[in-house]
Design an enzyme around this catalytic site. Structure first.
Site, PDB file in Angstrom:
ATOM      1  CG  ASP A   1       6.573   3.214   6.909  1.00 17.83           C
ATOM      2  OD1 ASP A   1       7.435   2.629   7.586  1.00 17.83           O
ATOM      3  OD2 ASP A   1       6.224   2.843   5.776  1.00 17.83           O
TER       4      ASP A   1
ATOM      5  NE  ARG B   1      14.953  -3.793   2.635  1.00 20.19           N
ATOM      6  CZ  ARG B   1      15.982  -4.548   2.934  1.00 20.19           C
ATOM      7  NH1 ARG B   1      17.187  -4.050   2.929  1.00 20.19           N
ATOM      8  NH2 ARG B   1      15.830  -5.803   3.259  1.00 20.19           N
TER       9      ARG B   1
ATOM     10  CE  LYS C   1      10.226   5.634   0.364  1.00 21.73           C
ATOM     11  NZ  LYS C   1       9.897   4.455   1.178  1.00 21.73           N
ATOM     12  CG  ASN C   2       6.778   2.570   0.889  1.00 26.67           C
ATOM     13  OD1 ASN C   2       7.858   2.926   0.392  1.00 26.67           O
ATOM     14  ND2 ASN C   2       6.563   2.596   2.200  1.00 26.67           N
TER      15      ASN C   2
ATOM     16  CB  CYS D   1      15.324   3.561   6.439  1.00 27.77           C
ATOM     17  SG  CYS D   1      14.776   5.058   5.631  1.00 27.77           S
TER      18      CYS D   1
ATOM     19  NE  ARG E   1      14.244  -2.427   5.811  1.00 31.79           N
ATOM     20  CZ  ARG E   1      13.809  -1.347   5.169  1.00 31.79           C
ATOM     21  NH1 ARG E   1      14.548  -0.250   5.134  1.00 31.79           N
ATOM     22  NH2 ARG E   1      12.645  -1.349   4.553  1.00 31.79           N
ATOM     23  N   PRO E   2      15.957  -8.710   6.790  1.00 34.71           N
ATOM     24  CG  PRO E   2      14.939 -10.447   7.992  1.00 34.71           C
ATOM     25  CD  PRO E   2      15.231  -8.976   8.046  1.00 34.71           C
ATOM     26  CB  ILE E   3      15.341 -10.594   1.370  1.00 31.99           C
ATOM     27  CG1 ILE E   3      16.739 -11.132   1.022  1.00 31.99           C
ATOM     28  CG2 ILE E   3      15.347  -9.087   1.377  1.00 31.99           C
ATOM     29  CD1 ILE E   3      17.117 -10.869  -0.446  1.00 31.99           C
TER      30      ILE E   3
ATOM     31  CD  GLN F   1       9.379 -15.694   5.618  1.00 24.45           C
ATOM     32  OE1 GLN F   1       8.377 -16.286   5.213  1.00 24.45           O
ATOM     33  NE2 GLN F   1      10.316 -16.318   6.313  1.00 24.45           N
TER      34      GLN F   1
ATOM     35  NE  ARG G   1      15.663   6.719   0.582  1.00 27.80           N
ATOM     36  CZ  ARG G   1      15.299   5.962   1.612  1.00 27.80           C
ATOM     37  NH1 ARG G   1      15.849   6.119   2.780  1.00 27.80           N
ATOM     38  NH2 ARG G   1      14.381   5.019   1.462  1.00 27.80           N
TER      39      ARG G   1
ATOM     40  CB  ILE H   1       7.183  -3.170  12.124  1.00 29.33           C
ATOM     41  CG1 ILE H   1       5.661  -3.029  12.279  1.00 29.33           C
ATOM     42  CG2 ILE H   1       7.573  -3.734  10.741  1.00 29.33           C
ATOM     43  CD1 ILE H   1       4.836  -4.239  11.954  1.00 29.33           C
TER      44      ILE H   1
HETATM   45  C1  EPZ Z   1       8.149  -1.915   3.628  1.00 31.91           C
HETATM   46  O1  EPZ Z   1       9.455  -2.392   3.929  1.00 31.91           O
HETATM   47  C2  EPZ Z   1       8.286  -0.416   3.470  1.00 31.91           C
HETATM   48  N1  EPZ Z   1       9.249  -0.140   2.423  1.00 31.91           N
HETATM   49  C3  EPZ Z   1       8.739   0.203   4.786  1.00 31.91           C
HETATM   50  O2  EPZ Z   1       8.675   1.613   4.629  1.00 31.91           O
HETATM   51  C4  EPZ Z   1       7.760  -0.188   5.908  1.00 31.91           C
HETATM   52  O3  EPZ Z   1       8.285   0.249   7.153  1.00 31.91           O
HETATM   53  C5  EPZ Z   1       7.577  -1.703   5.955  1.00 31.91           C
HETATM   54  O4  EPZ Z   1       7.211  -2.209   4.638  1.00 31.91           O
HETATM   55  C6  EPZ Z   1       6.485  -2.124   6.946  1.00 31.91           C
HETATM   56  O5  EPZ Z   1       5.271  -1.524   6.601  1.00 31.91           O
HETATM   57  C7  EPZ Z   1       8.855  -0.200   1.144  1.00 31.91           C
HETATM   58  O6  EPZ Z   1       7.714  -0.481   0.822  1.00 31.91           O
HETATM   59  C8  EPZ Z   1       9.900   0.111   0.124  1.00 31.91           C
HETATM   60  P1  EPZ Z   1       8.526  -5.823   5.550  1.00 31.91           P
HETATM   61  P2  EPZ Z   1       9.797  -3.944   3.848  1.00 31.91           P
HETATM   62  O7  EPZ Z   1       9.088  -6.860   4.666  1.00 31.91           O
HETATM   63  O8  EPZ Z   1       8.993  -4.533   2.750  1.00 31.91           O
HETATM   64  C9  EPZ Z   1      10.496  -8.877   8.695  1.00 31.91           C
HETATM   65  C10 EPZ Z   1       9.406   3.804   4.740  1.00 31.91           C
HETATM   66  O9  EPZ Z   1       9.678   4.539   5.708  1.00 31.91           O
HETATM   67  N2  EPZ Z   1      10.917  -9.638   7.499  1.00 31.91           N
HETATM   68  O10 EPZ Z   1       7.042  -5.655   5.616  1.00 31.91           O
HETATM   69  O11 EPZ Z   1      11.268  -4.085   3.828  1.00 31.91           O
HETATM   70  C11 EPZ Z   1      11.249  -7.565   8.819  1.00 31.91           C
HETATM   71  O12 EPZ Z   1      12.476  -7.734   9.473  1.00 31.91           O
HETATM   72  C12 EPZ Z   1       9.886   2.379   4.692  1.00 31.91           C
HETATM   73  O13 EPZ Z   1       8.770   4.200   3.739  1.00 31.91           O
HETATM   74  C13 EPZ Z   1      11.510 -10.876   7.659  1.00 31.91           C
HETATM   75  O14 EPZ Z   1      11.729 -11.339   8.779  1.00 31.91           O
HETATM   76  O15 EPZ Z   1       9.219  -4.424   5.229  1.00 31.91           O
HETATM   77  C14 EPZ Z   1      10.254  -6.707   9.599  1.00 31.91           C
HETATM   78  O16 EPZ Z   1      10.384  -6.967  10.974  1.00 31.91           O
HETATM   79  C15 EPZ Z   1      10.841   2.043   5.770  1.00 31.91           C
HETATM   80  N3  EPZ Z   1      11.904 -11.571   6.532  1.00 31.91           N
HETATM   81  C16 EPZ Z   1       8.883  -7.240   9.148  1.00 31.91           C
HETATM   82  O17 EPZ Z   1       9.141  -8.506   8.538  1.00 31.91           O
HETATM   83  C17 EPZ Z   1      11.674 -11.081   5.276  1.00 31.91           C
HETATM   84  O18 EPZ Z   1      12.022 -11.775   4.308  1.00 31.91           O
HETATM   85  C18 EPZ Z   1       8.186  -6.347   8.118  1.00 31.91           C
HETATM   86  O19 EPZ Z   1       9.070  -6.077   7.021  1.00 31.91           O
HETATM   87  C19 EPZ Z   1      11.057  -9.828   5.121  1.00 31.91           C
HETATM   88  C20 EPZ Z   1      10.686  -9.123   6.250  1.00 31.91           C
END
Ligand code: EPZ
Length: 420
Positions: free
Chosen positions: A305, A93, A22-23, A117, A122-124, A126, A397, A327
């Protein structure tokens, strides 16, 4: 509306195929819109709602799609809309990958902020930091990311946190930037490598995916290609845990054992037997396992996950288990549901302390998010008596045909339609 009705207590035996990841798929579909020539033929696509959602979004941008059960052909040469603002964009997402993909190819886009979810903030930031470093101007206006650049110019970017989404998104944009971009402190998940391989098949020049540093030499254009998505690490992990929890012997096919090492290691520590053989893995378990401690971490650590499915197994594993969720800050919403079934769990901040009980008892519970839903299905399979899992749209999903797969392994599980 559908629910899953499970009569627990059956051991699991047999063999099932794991679907495409999926991811990876939800990043590869948006990446496909970067092809300005030819079509992309993508295979091993999981038949899940998040993929259907993205297929609708791509169509809304003007792409032409030929959709089959597990494959899709995407013609993105005819994109005529750079404003992604549908309900589908808001509810998932991975729609945020449209920002990097559209910015890379068209140097501008307007994309509504994503959903996903409810597992924590979930900031963006970065993602935005990376786009700005490449030379883009970014504004958040009326709930959308509005982004544009005269030119994108390669540079060095050191991420403050290891982020799957930011790594992929900035890699997308940098593939079509001028010069070399170096991304440091990146995520190393198998889907990062898969997206990089896909982009390279389209003509990009990306090196180092799967390590801490990714080097991208920008190219002028990307074109269509044929590609097959990697198997789903998380779906496989979920079925491994279910097999370990119910007891029996289950073979999972179409997997990459290396991606499952952190999960296999924990299950072996708990007393299950795991055998790897090429692209399959066999899990043998008595169903009576011992508790362990888990800390979720970026790959190659134990995946967040899989934390929720694993916690369902730990509720009936002997002794005390401690889970540290490093995480996401609120990925324990399933705990209250597990407690309805007799689990003994205490949550303190990002830690869950689980004291194993003899068995769970069936109850009416809900899937509070995708992986929480998988946890409730596993709990229902273990429990004595009938369990009803509600809100299974979350499960749909991310898990294709979950009830058929468990049925094929001998579980008593069915999907039932009902009205509120
Ligand atoms: C991906 O989410 C996955 N989703 C998530 O899977 C998974 O839990 C996560 O990676 C961690 O492995 C998809 O791939 C669609 P991150 P993502 O950016 O990319 C912080 C599932 O169940 N962060 O790696 O949104 C954030 O808050 C889903 O399939 C910032 O601070 O996760 C978190 O603590 C749920 N600023 C950490 O980083 C940012 O700009 C990791 O988030 C981005 C993230």
């Amino acid at each position: 509306m559908d629910k899953l009705v499970i009569n627990g207590g059956k051991s699991l035996f047999g063999s099932i195929e794991i679907n495409g990841a999926k991811n990876a798929a939800v990043a590869i579909l948006p990446a496909a819109i970067m092809a300005s020539k030819n079509t992309c033929s993508i295979d091993n696509i999981p038949n899940i709602e998040d993929v259907h959602c993205l297929e609708r979004i791509l169509t809304s941008l003007g792409c032409k799609l030929k959709i089959n059960k597990n494959s899709v052909e995407i013609d993105s040469t005819c994109i005529d809309n750079l404003n992604a603002n549908t309900e589908d964009v808001r509810k998932m997402r991975a729609s945020y990958y449209l920002i990097g993909a559209l910015l890379g190819r068209f140097k501008k886009a307007r994309v509504e902020l994503p959903g996903g979810c409810p597992i924590g903030v979930r900031p963006i930031d970065q993602h935005i930091k990376g786009f700005e470093a490449l030379g883009a101007q970014v504004e958040i206006k009326h709930g959308s990311v509005v982004i544009s650049a005269d030119r994108l110019i390669g540079t060095n970017i050191f991420f403050d946190v290891v982020s799957v989404g930011a790594t992929i998104n900035v890699m997308l944009a940098a593939s079509l930037a001028e010069g070399v971009t170096t991304l440091e402190n990146v995520a190393k998940e198998p889907h990062i490598v898969d997206v990089a391989n896909f982009l390279n098949s389209m003509g990009a020049s990306i090196k180092g995916a799967g390590t801490d540093i990714i080097r991208i030499t920008g190219v002028k254009e990307l074109k269509g290609c044929s590609y097959s998505v990697i198997p789903d690490q998380i779906e496989a992990g979920t079925y491994m845990i279910a097999a370990a929890a119910c007891g029996g012997e289950v073979v999972l096919q179409n997997i990459i054992p290396k991606h499952l090492e952190s999960i296999s290691a924990k299950l072996i520590e708990m007393g299950a037997e795991i055998k790897e053989d090429g692209d399959s893995i066999t899990i043998k378990s008595s169903g009576k396992l011992k508790g362990v401690n888990i800390k979720t971490q970026p790959y190659p650590g134990f995946p967040t996950d899989v934390q929720q499915p694993m916690s369902a197994l730990l509720t009936v594993s002997s002794g005390r288990s401690i889970i540290n969720e490093s995480i996401w800050e609120s990925r324990f919403k399933h705990v209250d549901e597990l407690k309805k079934m007799g689990a003994n769990i205490k949550v303190e901040g990002r830690t869950a302390i689980i004291d194993g009980v003899k068995n769970l008892s069936g109850a009416v519970v809900k899937a509070t998010d995708l992986r929480a839903g998988a946890a409730m299905v596993i709990a229902g399979l273990i429990a004595e008596g009938a369990t009803e899992v509600l809100s299974i749209e979350h499960i749909d999903r991310g898990y294709p045909n979950i009830e058929d797969k468990f049925k094929a392994l001998g579980a008593d599980i069915k999907r039932v339609s009902y009205s509120k």
